[in-house]
Motif scaffolding. Structure first.
Motif, PDB file in Angstrom:
ATOM      1  N   SER A 123      15.943  -2.262 -12.876  1.00 36.38           N
ATOM      2  CA  SER A 123      15.980  -2.257 -14.331  1.00 36.38           C
ATOM      3  C   SER A 123      15.551  -0.888 -14.847  1.00 36.38           C
ATOM      4  CB  SER A 123      15.074  -3.359 -14.891  1.00 36.38           C
ATOM      5  OG  SER A 123      13.719  -3.085 -14.577  1.00 36.38           O
ATOM      6  N   SER A 124      15.597  -0.699 -16.142  1.00 40.91           N
ATOM      7  CA  SER A 124      15.331   0.622 -16.727  1.00 40.91           C
ATOM      8  C   SER A 124      13.910   1.120 -16.466  1.00 40.91           C
ATOM      9  CB  SER A 124      15.598   0.583 -18.235  1.00 40.91           C
ATOM     10  OG  SER A 124      14.802  -0.421 -18.850  1.00 40.91           O
ATOM     11  N   ASP A 125      12.953   0.210 -16.377  1.00 43.34           N
ATOM     12  CA  ASP A 125      11.556   0.604 -16.171  1.00 43.34           C
ATOM     13  C   ASP A 125      11.241   0.634 -14.677  1.00 43.34           C
ATOM     14  OD1 ASP A 125       8.912   1.230 -16.505  1.00 43.34           O
ATOM     15  OD2 ASP A 125       8.286  -0.857 -16.785  1.00 43.34           O
ATOM     16  N   LYS A 126      11.766   1.643 -13.991  1.00 46.45           N
ATOM     17  CA  LYS A 126      11.575   1.729 -12.540  1.00 46.45           C
ATOM     18  C   LYS A 126      10.261   2.463 -12.247  1.00 46.45           C
ATOM     19  CE  LYS A 126      15.782   3.456 -11.954  1.00 46.45           C
ATOM     20  NZ  LYS A 126      17.013   3.973 -11.320  1.00 46.45           N
ATOM     21  N   ASN A 127       9.199   1.694 -12.095  1.00 49.99           N
ATOM     22  CA  ASN A 127       7.873   2.284 -11.924  1.00 49.99           C
ATOM     23  C   ASN A 127       7.387   2.275 -10.487  1.00 49.99           C
ATOM     24  OD1 ASN A 127       7.620  -0.555 -11.927  1.00 49.99           O
ATOM     25  ND2 ASN A 127       5.449  -0.420 -12.444  1.00 49.99           N
ATOM     26  N   LEU A 128       8.237   1.854  -9.555  1.00 49.91           N
ATOM     27  CA  LEU A 128       7.836   1.775  -8.156  1.00 49.91           C
ATOM     28  C   LEU A 128       8.674   2.711  -7.288  1.00 49.91           C
ATOM     29  CD1 LEU A 128       7.495  -2.096  -7.823  1.00 49.91           C
ATOM     30  CD2 LEU A 128       5.627  -0.440  -8.002  1.00 49.91           C
ATOM     31  N   ILE A 129       8.005   3.407  -6.379  1.00 50.59           N
ATOM     32  CA  ILE A 129       8.655   4.329  -5.442  1.00 50.59           C
ATOM     33  C   ILE A 129       8.744   3.652  -4.073  1.00 50.59           C
ATOM     34  CG2 ILE A 129       8.476   6.564  -4.266  1.00 50.59           C
ATOM     35  CD1 ILE A 129       6.709   7.496  -6.618  1.00 50.59           C
ATOM     36  N   PHE A 130       9.868   3.781  -3.419  1.00 47.49           N
ATOM     37  CA  PHE A 130      10.001   3.322  -2.030  1.00 47.49           C
ATOM     38  C   PHE A 130       9.231   4.284  -1.144  1.00 47.49           C
ATOM     39  CE2 PHE A 130      12.820   3.582   1.902  1.00 47.49           C
ATOM     40  CZ  PHE A 130      12.179   2.528   2.545  1.00 47.49           C
ATOM     41  N   THR A 131       8.294   3.766  -0.364  1.00 43.40           N
ATOM     42  CA  THR A 131       7.424   4.623   0.447  1.00 43.40           C
ATOM     43  C   THR A 131       8.106   5.194   1.680  1.00 43.40           C
ATOM     44  OG1 THR A 131       6.608   2.778   1.792  1.00 43.40           O
ATOM     45  CG2 THR A 131       5.385   3.293  -0.234  1.00 43.40           C
ATOM     46  N   GLY A 132       9.194   4.576   2.112  1.00 38.39           N
ATOM     47  CA  GLY A 132       9.827   5.013   3.348  1.00 38.39           C
ATOM     48  C   GLY A 132       9.517   4.100   4.511  1.00 38.39           C
ATOM     49  N   CYS A 133       8.958   2.910   4.236  1.00 40.76           N
ATOM     50  CA  CYS A 133       8.695   1.906   5.266  1.00 40.76           C
ATOM     51  C   CYS A 133       9.353   0.606   4.851  1.00 40.76           C
ATOM     52  CB  CYS A 133       7.189   1.711   5.437  1.00 40.76           C
ATOM     53  SG  CYS A 133       6.741   0.356   6.557  1.00 40.76           S
ATOM     54  N   GLN A 134      10.079  -0.002   5.762  1.00 45.66           N
ATOM     55  CA  GLN A 134      10.735  -1.275   5.474  1.00 45.66           C
ATOM     56  C   GLN A 134      10.844  -2.117   6.737  1.00 45.66           C
ATOM     57  OE1 GLN A 134      15.088  -1.148   4.718  1.00 45.66           O
ATOM     58  NE2 GLN A 134      15.006   1.031   5.259  1.00 45.66           N
ATOM     59  N   ILE A 135      11.016  -3.401   6.549  1.00 46.17           N
ATOM     60  CA  ILE A 135      11.320  -4.322   7.648  1.00 46.17           C
ATOM     61  C   ILE A 135      12.684  -4.916   7.359  1.00 46.17           C
ATOM     62  CG2 ILE A 135      10.657  -6.419   8.888  1.00 46.17           C
ATOM     63  CD1 ILE A 135       7.767  -5.895   8.013  1.00 46.17           C
ATOM     64  N   LEU A 136      13.531  -4.971   8.363  1.00 44.43           N
ATOM     65  CA  LEU A 136      14.862  -5.519   8.145  1.00 44.43           C
ATOM     66  C   LEU A 136      15.367  -6.279   9.358  1.00 44.43           C
ATOM     67  CD1 LEU A 136      16.894  -3.478   9.858  1.00 44.43           C
ATOM     68  CD2 LEU A 136      16.540  -2.001   7.889  1.00 44.43           C
TER      69      LEU A 136
END
Length: 227
Positions: free
Chosen positions: A162-175
């Motif tokens: 959404s327009s209020d993107k206040n979170l940054i992807f840290t570069g860690c994920q599980i998939l």
């Protein structure tokens, strides 16, 4: 359940860190006498993960030489004749493993052992809720680099753009490898998969409370070098 295989993305050109990266791949840049790659490996080791796959492309011989000098169960997988971007690179790595679930790291982030508890909690959430992809995200206010733009908004652990993107992807994920079932090994970004999952409300996030330090460019490198 626990994840026993980690992937580290080391193929990129690191263009924003020129002139350093003209002769050295970004994962081998040192911050406080520790390479970004070794820093990531330290966190993975603290998590008890023994199987590690690393992709390479740009100055891949240096990555391979560095890995060969480390006494760990590491395998380097080259992207091939062209760089595969994040999505293609991850899929190429997954195709070299018989596992279904993976912890994926971008070494551009200055990881530390404080992330250990958060990642274990994220892993527990992932398996308990039987989801396919979850990203470790952090509020922009916690970023060392105040210029970084937000990537996502979160509600009930589900990510959106959404327009209020206040979170940054840290570069860690599980998939889980099933998210790639309609893809083949070629150049594409993980954003392509994430956008599809967002439409179905299936892309999950887990908020980090750690201070976030990302080696964005040469300006941030110079600042970190003075600390």
């Amino acid at each position: 359940m626990e994840i026993n295989t980690a992937l580290i993305l080391c193929a990129g050109y690191g263009k924003r860190l020129k002139p350093i990266t003209l002769h050295k791949p970004k994962p081998l840049i040192e911050i406080k006498k520790t390479t970004l790659l070794q820093n990531t490996l330290n966190l993975i080791n603290s998590l008890g993960i023994k199987n590690i796959l690393i992709n390479s492309f740009y100055l891949s011989d240096q990555i391979e030489n560095y890995v060969s000098s480390i006494n760990l169960n590491l395998k380097v997988v080259n992207d091939g004749s062209k760089i595969l971007d994040t999505g293609g690179g991850i899929l190429n790595l997954i195709n070299n493993s018989n596992q279904n679930d993976f912890l994926v790291f971008n070494p551009d982030t200055i990881w530390n052992k404080s992330y250990h508890k958060e990642i274990k909690k994220m892993e527990k959430f992932y398996f308990e809720n039987k989801i396919k992809n979850i990203l470790l995200v952090v509020e922009k206010s916690k970023s060392f680099d105040p210029r970084m733009n937000g990537d996502f908004t979160i509600e009930n652990n589900i990510l959106n753009k959404s327009s209020d993107k206040n979170l940054i992807f840290t570069g860690c994920q599980i998939l889980n490898k099933s998210i790639f079932e309609n893809y083949k090994v070629e150049t594409f970004s993980m954003n392509k998969i994430w956008d599809g999952m967002i439409k179905e409300n299936k892309l999950y996030g887990f908020k980090s409370e750690e201070k976030f330090t990302h080696l964005t460019d040469i300006e941030i490198f110079n600042k970190l070098s003075k600390i």
